[in-house]
Design an enzyme around this catalytic site. Structure first.
Site, PDB file in Angstrom:
ATOM      1  N   PRO A   2     -29.041  47.066 -20.346  1.00 19.32           N
ATOM      2  CA  PRO A   2     -30.277  46.490 -20.586  1.00 19.32           C
ATOM      3  C   PRO A   2     -30.149  45.742 -21.297  1.00 19.32           C
ATOM      4  O   PRO A   2     -30.981  45.939 -22.691  1.00 19.32           O
ATOM      5  CB  PRO A   2     -30.757  47.327 -20.319  1.00 19.32           C
ATOM      6  CG  PRO A   2     -30.150  48.524 -20.392  1.00 19.32           C
ATOM      7  CD  PRO A   2     -28.699  48.203 -20.857  1.00 19.32           C
ATOM      8  N   GLU A   3     -30.826  44.262 -21.410  1.00 21.38           N
ATOM      9  CA  GLU A   3     -31.458  43.148 -21.877  1.00 21.38           C
ATOM     10  C   GLU A   3     -32.609  42.811 -21.191  1.00 21.38           C
ATOM     11  O   GLU A   3     -32.964  43.244 -19.560  1.00 21.38           O
ATOM     12  CB  GLU A   3     -30.846  41.843 -22.334  1.00 21.38           C
ATOM     13  CG  GLU A   3     -29.800  42.237 -23.389  1.00 21.38           C
ATOM     14  CD  GLU A   3     -28.526  41.208 -23.873  1.00 21.38           C
ATOM     15  OE1 GLU A   3     -29.147  40.164 -23.419  1.00 21.38           O
ATOM     16  OE2 GLU A   3     -27.536  41.549 -23.982  1.00 21.38           O
ATOM     17  N   HIS A  95     -25.803  63.339 -16.163  1.00 22.90           N
ATOM     18  CA  HIS A  95     -26.806  62.526 -17.704  1.00 22.90           C
ATOM     19  C   HIS A  95     -28.111  62.305 -17.269  1.00 22.90           C
ATOM     20  O   HIS A  95     -28.460  61.506 -18.475  1.00 22.90           O
ATOM     21  CB  HIS A  95     -25.679  61.466 -17.956  1.00 22.90           C
ATOM     22  CG  HIS A  95     -24.735  61.105 -17.739  1.00 22.90           C
ATOM     23  ND1 HIS A  95     -23.877  62.256 -19.279  1.00 22.90           N
ATOM     24  CD2 HIS A  95     -22.890  61.283 -17.539  1.00 22.90           C
ATOM     25  CE1 HIS A  95     -22.164  61.979 -19.502  1.00 22.90           C
ATOM     26  NE2 HIS A  95     -21.872  61.695 -17.969  1.00 22.90           N
ATOM     27  N   ARG A 114     -24.836  58.038 -22.674  1.00 25.65           N
ATOM     28  CA  ARG A 114     -24.778  57.312 -25.131  1.00 25.65           C
ATOM     29  C   ARG A 114     -26.669  58.207 -25.346  1.00 25.65           C
ATOM     30  O   ARG A 114     -26.365  58.454 -26.225  1.00 25.65           O
ATOM     31  CB  ARG A 114     -25.028  56.244 -24.777  1.00 25.65           C
ATOM     32  CG  ARG A 114     -23.138  55.744 -24.396  1.00 25.65           C
ATOM     33  CD  ARG A 114     -22.944  54.340 -25.182  1.00 25.65           C
ATOM     34  NE  ARG A 114     -22.074  53.987 -24.736  1.00 25.65           N
ATOM     35  CZ  ARG A 114     -21.521  52.508 -25.038  1.00 25.65           C
ATOM     36  NH1 ARG A 114     -21.885  52.047 -26.032  1.00 25.65           N
ATOM     37  NH2 ARG A 114     -20.494  51.866 -24.129  1.00 25.65           N
ATOM     38  N   ARG A 156     -33.793  30.807 -42.311  1.00 22.69           N
ATOM     39  CA  ARG A 156     -32.948  31.896 -42.321  1.00 22.69           C
ATOM     40  C   ARG A 156     -31.613  31.588 -42.526  1.00 22.69           C
ATOM     41  O   ARG A 156     -31.099  30.337 -41.668  1.00 22.69           O
ATOM     42  CB  ARG A 156     -33.252  32.422 -40.903  1.00 22.69           C
ATOM     43  CG  ARG A 156     -34.410  33.196 -41.001  1.00 22.69           C
ATOM     44  CD  ARG A 156     -34.814  33.866 -40.051  1.00 22.69           C
ATOM     45  NE  ARG A 156     -34.497  35.306 -39.918  1.00 22.69           N
ATOM     46  CZ  ARG A 156     -33.932  36.088 -38.656  1.00 22.69           C
ATOM     47  NH1 ARG A 156     -34.914  35.736 -37.463  1.00 22.69           N
ATOM     48  NH2 ARG A 156     -33.792  37.069 -39.015  1.00 22.69           N
TER      49      ARG A 156
END
Length: 298
Positions: A2-3, A95, A114, A156
């Site tokens: 999921p983004e 789950h 997970r 950066r």
DNA sequence: TTGGCGTCCTGGAGGC
DNA sequence: TGCCTCCAGGACGCCA
């Protein structure tokens, strides 16, 4: 995984189910979900809260209550919701980590294979502080500009891909949409962030927004675990240009898509469209071709 | 200050 | 068939 597009798609489906409704009973089966807090305590605190708004910041789903408190949900790798609004019992699921029953009889189950996902209950004065410290600007906001991205990349030395995976750089971009955005912008993922010039920043800005919008249009991507709250799959994976397409021809030039590791993540790119030119690659955890045995490998 | 890396966690795939 | 190992990756903490 999921983004932003997946979380936004979940938000749009959950909002009509949750908004205006009261959390009647909350059962949390996995202590990891709320740690370090006791799940029983969190469940008790949530009981009786009425939902004002289902909101989102980056990959955080924010259930805002009328009391001013908020439940901050992060799906991480495999978190998902399943709703039942017609009284049909939720199917058995090994789950399942939590179930919320609403005052209209609807039920919302949370599953997470997970177990990386988190539920965090925040007081009214904690919500913005918590989120602002972790999440940068919303890339799809109308006020978001390329200059905001340029400011975050300047100085950066890390690979540009690592930089845009940092949630303080761009909220909601993860491994999939980072690769897709870089392909659209024709930028090699190992390009040092500070070496991305103004023209490329503009292209990356556009690439991020286009990739995310495409993901939302198809209601996210289902590679394995992701599902919408009604149990259906997203369709964005069918439109990926590079992610998971190792060895397949690039849509632009036909060159086989290559796979390397950048910032510890599997990274797919077109070696012809996305060149490093004369620039030295930024240091990365490993930029050698991966020998992944997954379905995504070249 | 910045960036790399280990950790958490589980299921699936591949090798033997 | 069964066991073992590797791989996937978001966020966070630790260390250089």
């Amino acid at each position: 995984m999921p983004e932003l597009p997946e979380v936004e798609s979940v938000r749009r489906r959950l909002a009509p189910v949750l908004e205006g409704r009261v959390f009647e009973t909350v059962r949390i089966a996995d202590p990891r979900l709320t740690r370090p807090l006791d799940p029983l305590e969190v469940a008790h605190e949530l009981d009786g809260e009425r939902v004002a708004l289902v909101d989102r910041r980056g990959k955080y789903l924010i259930v805002r209550f009328e009391s001013g408190r908020a439940l901050l949900v992060h799906l991480r790798m495999t978190g998902s919701f399943l709703t039942s609004t017609d009284g049909t019992p939720l199917p058995d699921d090994a789950h399942r980590r939590a179930v919320v029953t609403l005052d209209d009889g609807s039920a919302v189950a949370y599953r997470d294979v997970r177990r990386f996902g988190t539920w965090l209950l925040l007081e009214p004065d904690e919500v913005d502080t918590y989120v602002d410290a972790r999440v940068g600007r919303e890339p799809l906001a109308t006020a978001y500009r390329a200059k905001h991205l340029a400011e975050r990349l300047a100085g950066r030395r890390a690979p540009v891909k690592a930089a845009i995976l940092d949630q303080r750089t761009v909220a909601g971009v993860g491994n999939i949409y980072a690769d897709e955005a870089l392909w659209r912008a024709r930028i090699h993922p190992l390009t040092p962030a500070e070496k991305v010039d103004a023209e490329e920043v503009q292209a990356l800005y556009k690439g991020i927004r286009e990739s995310l919008r495409a993901g939302i249009r198809r209601q996210g991507s289902t590679l394995r675990d992701y599902r919408l709250p009604d149990g259906t799959e997203g369709g964005a994976q069918h439109e990926f240009k590079v992610y998971g397409r190792g060895g397949e021809p690039c849509d632009r030039c036909g060159t086989p898509i290559d796979k390397i590791r950048v910032a510890g993540r599997g990274t797919w790119f077109c070696p012809t469209c996305q060149r490093l030119d004369g620039r030295q690659a930024a240091r990365s955890s490993s930029s050698r071709p991966s020998r992944s045995r997954s379905r995504n490998s070249a």
